[in-house]
Design an enzyme around this catalytic site. Sequence first.
Site, PDB file in Angstrom:
ATOM      1  N   ALA A   1       0.803  -1.219   0.000  1.00 14.38           N
ATOM      2  CA  ALA A   1       0.000   0.000   0.000  1.00 14.38           C
ATOM      3  C   ALA A   1       0.836   1.269   0.000  1.00 14.38           C
ATOM      4  O   ALA A   1       0.397   2.305  -0.508  1.00 14.38           O
ATOM      5  CB  ALA A   1      -0.938  -0.001   1.210  1.00 14.38           C
TER       6      ALA A   1
ATOM      7  N   GLY B   1      -1.901   5.779  -2.116  1.00 13.55           N
ATOM      8  CA  GLY B   1      -2.554   6.352  -3.292  1.00 13.55           C
ATOM      9  C   GLY B   1      -3.560   5.430  -3.942  1.00 13.55           C
ATOM     10  O   GLY B   1      -4.694   5.826  -4.230  1.00 13.55           O
TER      11      GLY B   1
ATOM     12  N   ASP C   1       1.879  -2.740   4.197  1.00 16.15           N
ATOM     13  CA  ASP C   1       3.177  -2.579   3.554  1.00 16.15           C
ATOM     14  C   ASP C   1       4.234  -3.106   4.501  1.00 16.15           C
ATOM     15  O   ASP C   1       4.126  -2.942   5.725  1.00 16.15           O
ATOM     16  CB  ASP C   1       3.453  -1.112   3.224  1.00 16.15           C
TER      17      ASP C   1
ATOM     18  N   ASP D   1       1.021  -3.810  -5.887  1.00 14.30           N
ATOM     19  CA  ASP D   1       1.730  -2.712  -6.545  1.00 14.30           C
ATOM     20  C   ASP D   1       3.205  -2.909  -6.215  1.00 14.30           C
ATOM     21  O   ASP D   1       3.743  -2.328  -5.277  1.00 14.30           O
ATOM     22  CB  ASP D   1       1.204  -1.374  -6.019  1.00 14.30           C
TER      23      ASP D   1
ATOM     24  N   CYS E   1       5.248   0.154 -11.851  1.00  9.35           N
ATOM     25  CA  CYS E   1       5.462   1.405 -12.597  1.00  9.35           C
ATOM     26  C   CYS E   1       6.744   1.259 -13.417  1.00  9.35           C
ATOM     27  O   CYS E   1       7.610   2.121 -13.418  1.00  9.35           O
ATOM     28  CB  CYS E   1       5.512   2.616 -11.670  1.00  9.35           C
TER      29      CYS E   1
END
Length: 428
Positions: free
Chosen positions: A239, A243, A262, A306, A359
């Site tokens: 996390a 966001g 996290d 993520d 990303c």
Amino acid sequence: MRFPGRLSAAIAVLADVEQRKRPVSEALKAWGLNNRFAGAGDRAAIGNLVYDALRRRASHAAAMGSDTPRALVLAVAMRDWGETPESLNQAFASDTHAPEPLSPQEAAGAVAVLAAAPLATQADMPDWLAASLERALGPDWVAEGQAMAGRPSLDLRVNALKATPEKVMKSLARFSPQSAAIAPFGLTMPAGPRDARTPNVTTDEGYLKGWFEVQDQGSQIVAALANAREGEQVLDLCAGAGGKTLALAANMGNSGQIFAYDSDRSRLAPIYDRLKRNGVRNAQVRAPNDNALDDLVGKMDRVVVDAPCTGTGTWRRRPDTKWKLTPELLAQRQAEQAALLVEAARYLKPGGTLAYITCSVLPEENDDQIAAFLAETPGFASLDIAAAWRQALITDLPEGLATAGGGLCLTPLRTGTDGFYIHLLRKA
């Protein structure tokens, strides 16, 4: 400060970055503290010069025949900002804070043609990544690299729990926001030229009331594609500052339950204030400890990963990381990603969905990771990414975004966003 003084300051900041091996943001902050006479416009211009120099470091160095801080900053002034050797030397002659006059070789850099330069140089990326990026991005990989060397827009996500796009646009009318091209609750403010300042939207009343968050449109898109639904049990396994947790909560209409976790407690620190400001009531933060998630094993409708990555998709915003990336760091991130995929699978119930996000645009972190996971983990299959796009974004998937391995890759050239990858997997 006049323009020559700003150039000198940018050269000094870049030299500080090289000598002390510290992040650009820290060097710029230190310069500002040591030069309090500089106004906000000066600091913005110096920051733009420094970041522009790093975004196109390879091509600027090739044009100038040197990669010194002076050469890179002068290249930005001439090749990006439209100055000429004559205009610079004229300005330098009347300013005691100016750099030394340009040499003939430096002046020639203003019009140097790079058509014969190596493709990686033209793409402004490290040589050793060229093969990976060509494999990921295809024949347009040089143009993709050049787009990743541009300036990013400032993107916002309207918080549907508290506001509408129209309400936020009215609040920020002085900045002339535009509707994002893809994200349904996205607004954008394109980057300006030269010394243009980025709008400080976080002091706006709407931000303080939780009407919107600063979030790249690409991040908004992959959060929407994760497709968290009302009433579901969702685990956000990485996390960070929250966001995507905030975006998931809005998609779920504050119903169901999100568990935000996290492994790094410090990364989680901002999430508490952000959840409160955004009016999120269906998120439970799980701080890291030995059994923080044991009660969730086999119970989640959806797990969002993520994953930590090289950040190649964020080179527009953090260009210094482009030149620090090494094969060893890439291998480290790959090992972490593989372990996270295995960990995430434990928490899904039968029929649950795993959303793997990075990303990064590198295939080693994206399609390759998923292929390895599917080969080693029975009972999982890829979901149709085009169908997921239609369901989440109510449009057909644009051509060129689906990857060969069944995922989806966003890039600055294709979608005007940061680089993001997402792959959706269903547990049997």
